[in-house]
Design a protein around this motif. Structure first.
Motif, short mmCIF file in Angstrom:
data_model
loop_
_atom_site.label_atom_id
_atom_site.label_comp_id
_atom_site.label_asym_id
_atom_site.label_seq_id
_atom_site.Cartn_x
_atom_site.Cartn_y
_atom_site.Cartn_z
N ASN A 178 -2.18 3.01 -4.24
CA ASN A 178 -2.53 3.09 -3.03
C ASN A 178 -1.76 1.47 -2.83
O ASN A 178 -1.64 1.33 -1.18
CB ASN A 178 -3.97 2.65 -2.60
CG ASN A 178 -4.52 3.80 -2.83
OD1 ASN A 178 -3.50 4.94 -2.60
ND2 ASN A 178 -6.12 3.56 -2.79
N SER A 179 -1.02 0.60 -3.01
CA SER A 179 -0.86 -1.01 -2.89
C SER A 179 0.59 -0.29 -2.08
O SER A 179 1.34 -1.20 -1.53
CB SER A 179 -0.56 -1.64 -3.78
OG SER A 179 -1.49 -2.09 -4.16
N VAL A 180 1.72 0.59 -2.63
CA VAL A 180 3.02 1.35 -2.53
C VAL A 180 2.52 1.71 -1.09
O VAL A 180 2.85 2.88 -1.03
CB VAL A 180 3.45 1.97 -2.75
CG1 VAL A 180 5.25 2.12 -2.70
CG2 VAL A 180 3.75 0.86 -4.97
N ALA A 181 3.03 1.36 0.17
CA ALA A 181 3.47 2.17 0.95
C ALA A 181 4.48 2.90 1.11
O ALA A 181 5.36 3.01 0.53
CB ALA A 181 3.21 1.54 2.71
N SER A 182 4.90 4.12 2.61
CA SER A 182 5.70 5.20 2.65
C SER A 182 6.43 4.70 3.06
O SER A 182 8.12 5.03 2.82
CB SER A 182 5.39 6.32 3.33
OG SER A 182 4.65 7.21 3.28
N THR A 183 6.21 3.56 3.50
CA THR A 183 7.85 2.41 4.64
C THR A 183 8.28 1.14 2.85
O THR A 183 8.47 0.18 4.43
CB THR A 183 7.44 1.98 5.77
OG1 THR A 183 6.11 1.50 5.61
CG2 THR A 183 7.54 3.44 6.00
N TRP A 184 8.04 1.05 2.43
CA TRP A 184 8.11 -0.09 1.20
C TRP A 184 9.25 -1.00 1.42
O TRP A 184 9.11 -2.23 1.55
CB TRP A 184 7.18 0.27 -0.56
CG TRP A 184 7.08 -1.06 -0.89
CD1 TRP A 184 5.74 -2.28 -0.71
CD2 TRP A 184 8.00 -2.04 -2.10
NE1 TRP A 184 6.04 -2.78 -1.81
CE2 TRP A 184 7.57 -3.26 -2.60
CE3 TRP A 184 9.88 -1.56 -2.11
CZ2 TRP A 184 8.20 -3.90 -3.32
CZ3 TRP A 184 9.65 -2.71 -2.97
CH2 TRP A 184 9.03 -3.46 -2.83
N SER A 185 10.01 -0.07 1.58
CA SER A 185 11.63 -1.13 1.37
C SER A 185 12.49 0.25 1.97
O SER A 185 11.79 1.06 3.14
CB SER A 185 12.13 -0.30 0.18
OG SER A 185 12.92 1.15 0.12
N PRO A 186 13.35 -0.37 2.63
CA PRO A 186 14.20 -0.07 4.04
C PRO A 186 14.62 1.68 3.78
O PRO A 186 14.32 2.26 4.77
CB PRO A 186 15.41 -1.27 4.08
CG PRO A 186 14.86 -2.55 3.58
CD PRO A 186 14.08 -1.82 2.34
#
Length: 324
Positions: free
Chosen positions: A267-275
């Protein structure tokens, strides 16, 4: 004794060694352009046109009238710089850029440092089994990024990781690399593991191109292997280091495969983690392709400016060193 008469080539009329006609010269001059036509068409269809279409979409938006139902309720209209203004003020996009900046500060120095060390070791005369070692270091680069992320994700999961099993047997702490701060190390490890081999091959090829006379002169002057590496090898492969650094910057700004593949595991990686993940989410998750096009254009411009600035600084330093 008479010299043998020169025979006229088959199918050629007139003197065999006459000057070519203007029409023949014109065909010879235009021949290279015909060979360039396939590459130019591929460049236009699969590179230039998609870029132009994305830029065109970035200046458009969908206007909804009424409840958005019925024919003509949704129309694409000119938006000007509205999408770019929204992208520059988007907190998620800016946070993703900061995360990628921290990710790059780990990946680029470690990856290029290891690549340089491996290349110098393989170029040493004391190393045995150089072809096998070179292949073993390069092999991870041949593994697709998604597959590599899946493999390392399996090794990161506490419930199935053999590393966690060994640490538990010895009573050692078992860190969760997919949560919090260690997540940057986990993602960076995947990139370093996969990219070091390619950069090593580039630097190693440059090392092999150095004339043997240079090493012989250094040996006669009493230089140790360490001094030869620091004062001769590394300065002479500086252009290769610049090239690999340039490629690494571009790859870092476009990171997408690793966090997207690890996202279902934590759950630490969001859907918007990188551009680029933000662009993908807006285009295919939220259905706002115009905002996604503006964000993609900004990312491309940022990559171009950083790359151009770095290359210009490197060329200026090279000219200054050459003038000394």
């Amino acid at each position: 004794m008479k010299s043998p008469a020169r025979r006229r080539p088959y199918g050629v009329k007139g003197a065999p060694y006459a000057h070519p006609s203007p029409a023949t010269l014109e065909r010879a001059r235009s021949a290279p352009y015909f060979f360039l036509v396939p590459a130019a068409l591929l460049f236009l269809l699969f590179f230039a046109l998609p870029i132009g279409y994305a830029v065109w979409l970035s200046f458009r938006k969908v206007r909804v009238s009424g409840l958005g139902l019925g024919a003509g309720a949704r129309a694409e209209v000119w938006a000007g710089l509205e999408n770019y203004t929204a992208a520059l003020s988007d907190g998620e996009l800016l946070n993703g850029a900061l995360r990628v900046l921290g990710y790059g500060c780990i990946v680029v120095p470690v990856m290029l440092g290891l690549a340089l060390v491996f290349a110098l070791m393989l170029d040493s005369e004391r190393v045995r089994l150089t072809p096998f070692t070179r292949l073993a270091i390069f092999l991870p680069y041949a593994v697709p990024g998604v597959v590599a992320a899946l493999l390392w994700g399996f090794l990161y999961l506490p419930d199935v990781s053999p590393f966690h099993f060994v640490l538990d047997r010895f009573g050692l702490p078992q860190p969760d690399l997919l949560d919090g701060g260690p997540l940057y190390l986990a993602l960076s490890n995947i990139a370093v593991w996969g990219g070091t081999g390619f950069n090593m091959i580039v630097i190693y090829t440059a090392l092999r191109a150095i004339p043997a006379e240079v090493y012989e002169a250094a040996r006669l002057d009493g230089a140790t292997p360490l001094q030869t590496a620091l004062r001769i090898k590394i300065p002479m492969v500086a252009p290769s280091l610049v090239l690999t650094f340039f490629f690494s910057i571009i790859a870092t700004l476009q990171v997408f495969n690793e966090p997207t593949t690890l996202k279902p595991l934590t759950n630490s990686v969001a859907s918007t983690w990188s551009p680029l993940m933000k662009v993908y989410q807006d285009a295919f998750g939220n259905g706002d392709i115009h905002a996604a096009a503006a964000q993609a254009t900004l990312i491309a411009l940022a990559t171009l400016l950083l790359s151009f600035g770095f290359l210009r600084a490197a060329n200026r330093r090279t000219r200054q060193e050459a003038a000394r």
